[in-house]
Design a protein around this motif. Structure first.
Motif, PDB file in Angstrom:
ATOM      1  N   VAL A 170       0.755  -0.986   0.132  1.00 47.83           N
ATOM      2  CA  VAL A 170       0.181   0.076  -0.072  1.00 47.83           C
ATOM      3  C   VAL A 170       1.012   1.336   0.144  1.00 47.83           C
ATOM      4  N   VAL A 171       2.016   1.186   0.864  1.00 49.79           N
ATOM      5  CA  VAL A 171       2.850   2.522   0.989  1.00 49.79           C
ATOM      6  C   VAL A 171       3.550   2.726  -0.309  1.00 49.79           C
ATOM      7  N   MET A 172       4.225   1.559  -0.947  1.00 48.73           N
ATOM      8  CA  MET A 172       4.933   1.677  -2.080  1.00 48.73           C
ATOM      9  C   MET A 172       4.101   2.163  -3.164  1.00 48.73           C
ATOM     10  N   ALA A 173       2.704   1.649  -3.271  1.00 44.65           N
ATOM     11  CA  ALA A 173       1.920   2.097  -4.346  1.00 44.65           C
ATOM     12  C   ALA A 173       1.571   3.685  -4.173  1.00 44.65           C
ATOM     13  N   HIS A 174       1.215   4.218  -3.012  1.00 46.36           N
ATOM     14  CA  HIS A 174       0.878   5.367  -2.829  1.00 46.36           C
ATOM     15  C   HIS A 174       2.015   6.306  -2.977  1.00 46.36           C
ATOM     16  N   LYS A 191       3.641   0.331 -12.115  1.00 47.90           N
ATOM     17  CA  LYS A 191       2.376  -0.635 -11.782  1.00 47.90           C
ATOM     18  C   LYS A 191       2.796  -1.960 -12.079  1.00 47.90           C
ATOM     19  N   LEU A 192       3.395  -2.232 -13.265  1.00 52.02           N
ATOM     20  CA  LEU A 192       3.774  -3.452 -13.692  1.00 52.02           C
ATOM     21  C   LEU A 192       4.707  -4.306 -12.405  1.00 52.02           C
ATOM     22  N   SER A 193       5.622  -3.625 -12.065  1.00 54.57           N
ATOM     23  CA  SER A 193       6.651  -4.144 -11.153  1.00 54.57           C
ATOM     24  C   SER A 193       5.837  -4.302  -9.779  1.00 54.57           C
ATOM     25  N   LEU A 194       5.112  -3.588  -9.314  1.00 53.13           N
ATOM     26  CA  LEU A 194       4.241  -3.744  -8.038  1.00 53.13           C
ATOM     27  C   LEU A 194       3.375  -4.861  -8.167  1.00 53.13           C
ATOM     28  N   THR A 195       2.590  -5.018  -9.322  1.00 57.65           N
ATOM     29  CA  THR A 195       2.066  -6.084  -9.656  1.00 57.65           C
ATOM     30  C   THR A 195       2.406  -7.408  -9.552  1.00 57.65           C
ATOM     31  N   PHE A 212      -4.037  -5.557  -5.504  1.00 53.19           N
ATOM     32  CA  PHE A 212      -4.149  -5.172  -6.681  1.00 53.19           C
ATOM     33  C   PHE A 212      -5.274  -3.962  -7.267  1.00 53.19           C
ATOM     34  N   ARG A 213      -6.212  -4.337  -6.364  1.00 50.61           N
ATOM     35  CA  ARG A 213      -7.422  -3.159  -6.369  1.00 50.61           C
ATOM     36  C   ARG A 213      -6.997  -1.856  -5.939  1.00 50.61           C
ATOM     37  N   PHE A 214      -5.926  -1.764  -4.928  1.00 51.83           N
ATOM     38  CA  PHE A 214      -5.594  -0.464  -4.505  1.00 51.83           C
ATOM     39  C   PHE A 214      -4.453  -0.076  -5.447  1.00 51.83           C
ATOM     40  N   ILE A 215      -3.606  -0.594  -5.849  1.00 49.80           N
ATOM     41  CA  ILE A 215      -2.585  -0.356  -6.833  1.00 49.80           C
ATOM     42  C   ILE A 215      -3.199   0.255  -8.061  1.00 49.80           C
ATOM     43  N   TYR A 244      -5.340 -14.923 -11.649  1.00 51.70           N
ATOM     44  CA  TYR A 244      -5.933 -14.449 -10.269  1.00 51.70           C
ATOM     45  C   TYR A 244      -6.649 -13.198 -10.669  1.00 51.70           C
ATOM     46  N   LEU A 245      -6.169 -12.239 -11.166  1.00 51.47           N
ATOM     47  CA  LEU A 245      -6.701 -10.782 -11.560  1.00 51.47           C
ATOM     48  C   LEU A 245      -7.902 -10.966 -12.683  1.00 51.47           C
ATOM     49  N   SER A 246      -8.308 -12.188 -13.071  1.00 49.15           N
ATOM     50  CA  SER A 246      -9.351 -11.994 -14.313  1.00 49.15           C
ATOM     51  C   SER A 246     -10.633 -11.806 -13.531  1.00 49.15           C
ATOM     52  N   SER A 247     -10.656 -11.814 -12.361  1.00 50.05           N
ATOM     53  CA  SER A 247     -12.090 -11.669 -11.690  1.00 50.05           C
ATOM     54  C   SER A 247     -12.212 -10.126 -11.251  1.00 50.05           C
ATOM     55  N   ILE A 248     -11.207  -9.489 -11.625  1.00 51.40           N
ATOM     56  CA  ILE A 248     -11.352  -7.837 -11.187  1.00 51.40           C
ATOM     57  C   ILE A 248     -12.187  -7.411 -12.426  1.00 51.40           C
ATOM     58  N   GLU A 249     -12.980  -6.640 -12.186  1.00 50.88           N
ATOM     59  CA  GLU A 249     -13.702  -5.860 -13.335  1.00 50.88           C
ATOM     60  C   GLU A 249     -12.912  -5.022 -14.112  1.00 50.88           C
ATOM     61  N   ARG A 250     -13.214  -4.838 -15.340  1.00 50.80           N
ATOM     62  CA  ARG A 250     -12.354  -3.868 -16.311  1.00 50.80           C
ATOM     63  C   ARG A 250     -12.805  -2.383 -15.762  1.00 50.80           C
TER      64      ARG A 250
END
Length: 338
Positions: A170-174, A191-195, A212-215, A244-250
């Motif tokens: 969370v801190v790194m993304a912010h 963003k790619l690196s953090l994910t 990932f939702r936060f990032i 895993y991330l296929s369930s996150i809405e576009r």
């Protein structure tokens, strides 16, 4: 971790979402001394209804997430814990007074001891209030509260990268969101690196989705780069056999691009692409504004519809940092604050 029973929360707000899901980890990461005094074997409860009653009476500024929780201490005492998450691009002179006001009103109304904690996400290194105090005619009032300043974690980046606590991510993304403002290619790379790090550090499936939702929320990309990012993440997941991330809405702007491209079959591909980019960016920006300010007046939507793609993308960064809708409106080309 003991699961908390909570009131219905705003899951469009990733800070609240993360706090709800990882409250114990929050204290372990930011406030370890307090963490060691809390009995995490006993169930804790969020008290959002009680907090909202106080907020309605004492609201003086926009915060992205406040939490009030009932916890048990290791000495057997029950207490209430107040957590402020402050998102803004400028210090607020009355912040310490507001911390005192909330602490006092909750304690007075519910006859409970209250401990107050704050996380400051602004970009001013010198601003770090830790107490409220005044003296009058020999009488003194004082509240000391604990503060975590996200900017200070930047000095220990290697420690953040190696830390398994979800709030290190969370801190790194912010911090990277602030650092890459206006540098979209660099933001996409980060963003790619953090994910990817979520997989490489061995997080579980649900943790990867939550983080990932936060990032995704704080590291907004222009529509074209977002599409490239999604393609690279899809390929990465396929290689690791972890979709895993296929369930996150576009994101809403991607839907806008696709809709615009469909229109382009009839109106011309180039025109459709531009419409899709503009519509997608507009929808994403409106979504951000509703997360921050709950509702967006029709007049503001009308003004935003007159902005081009470049202007909308610049306004996305503004929407993450301003502390009022009026200040955001003043940043719209051709608009003035009320």
């Amino acid at each position: 971790m003991t699961q908390a029973n909570s009131e219905t929360t705003d899951f469009d707000n990733p800070w609240k979402d993360i706090l709800n899901s990882y409250f114990e980890e929050f204290f372990a990461f930011f406030f370890s001394d307090a963490y060691n005094q809390i009995n995490w074997d006993r169930e804790y409860h969020f008290l959002d209804t009680e907090l909202q009653q106080i907020v309605r009476e004492a609201e003086t500024g926009k915060r992205i997430a406040d939490k009030l929780a009932q916890v048990w201490l290791k000495n057997g005492e029950q207490t209430w814990v107040l957590v402020h998450i402050e998102i803004q691009n400028q210090p607020q002179p009355d912040f310490a007074q507001r911390m005192w006001r909330y602490n006092y009103r909750i304690s007075d109304r519910y006859d409970r001891k209250v401990a107050s904690f704050a996380v400051l996400t602004d970009e001013r290194p010198s601003w770090k209030p830790t107490e409220y105090y005044y003296e009058l005619l020999g009488c003194e009032v004082k509240l000391k509260f604990l503060v975590a300043k996200l900017l200070e974690y930047k000095e220990n980046w290697q420690d953040l990268e190696e830390n398994q606590n979800p709030f290190a991510t969370v801190v790194m993304a912010h911090l990277k969101s602030q650092e890459t403002r206006g540098q979209q290619e660099e933001r996409k790379s980060t963003k790619l690196s953090l994910t990817r790090r979520l997989y490489e550090r061995g997080f579980q499936r649900q943790q990867i989705i939550d983080l990932f939702r936060f990032i995704d929320w704080v590291m907004v990309l222009p529509a074209e780069l977002e599409r490239d990012f999604r393609q690279e993440i899809d390929q990465y997941q396929e290689e690791r056999q972890m979709p895993y991330l296929s369930s996150i809405e576009r994101m809403a702007k991607q839907e806008g691009i696709e809709e615009g491209l469909q229109q382009g079959l009839q109106q011309g591909l180039q025109q459709g692409l531009q419409q899709g980019l503009q519509q997608g960016s507009l929808e994403q920006l409106l979504r951000q504004l509703r997360r921050r300010f709950e509702s967006v007046p029709e007049s503001v939507e009308t003004s935003l519809k007159n902005c081009n793609v470049s202007q909308l993308e610049e306004l996305m960064d503004v929407a993450l940092t301003v502390d009022s809708l009026a200040k955001f409106v003043s940043s719209i080309p051709g608009e003035n604050a009320d």
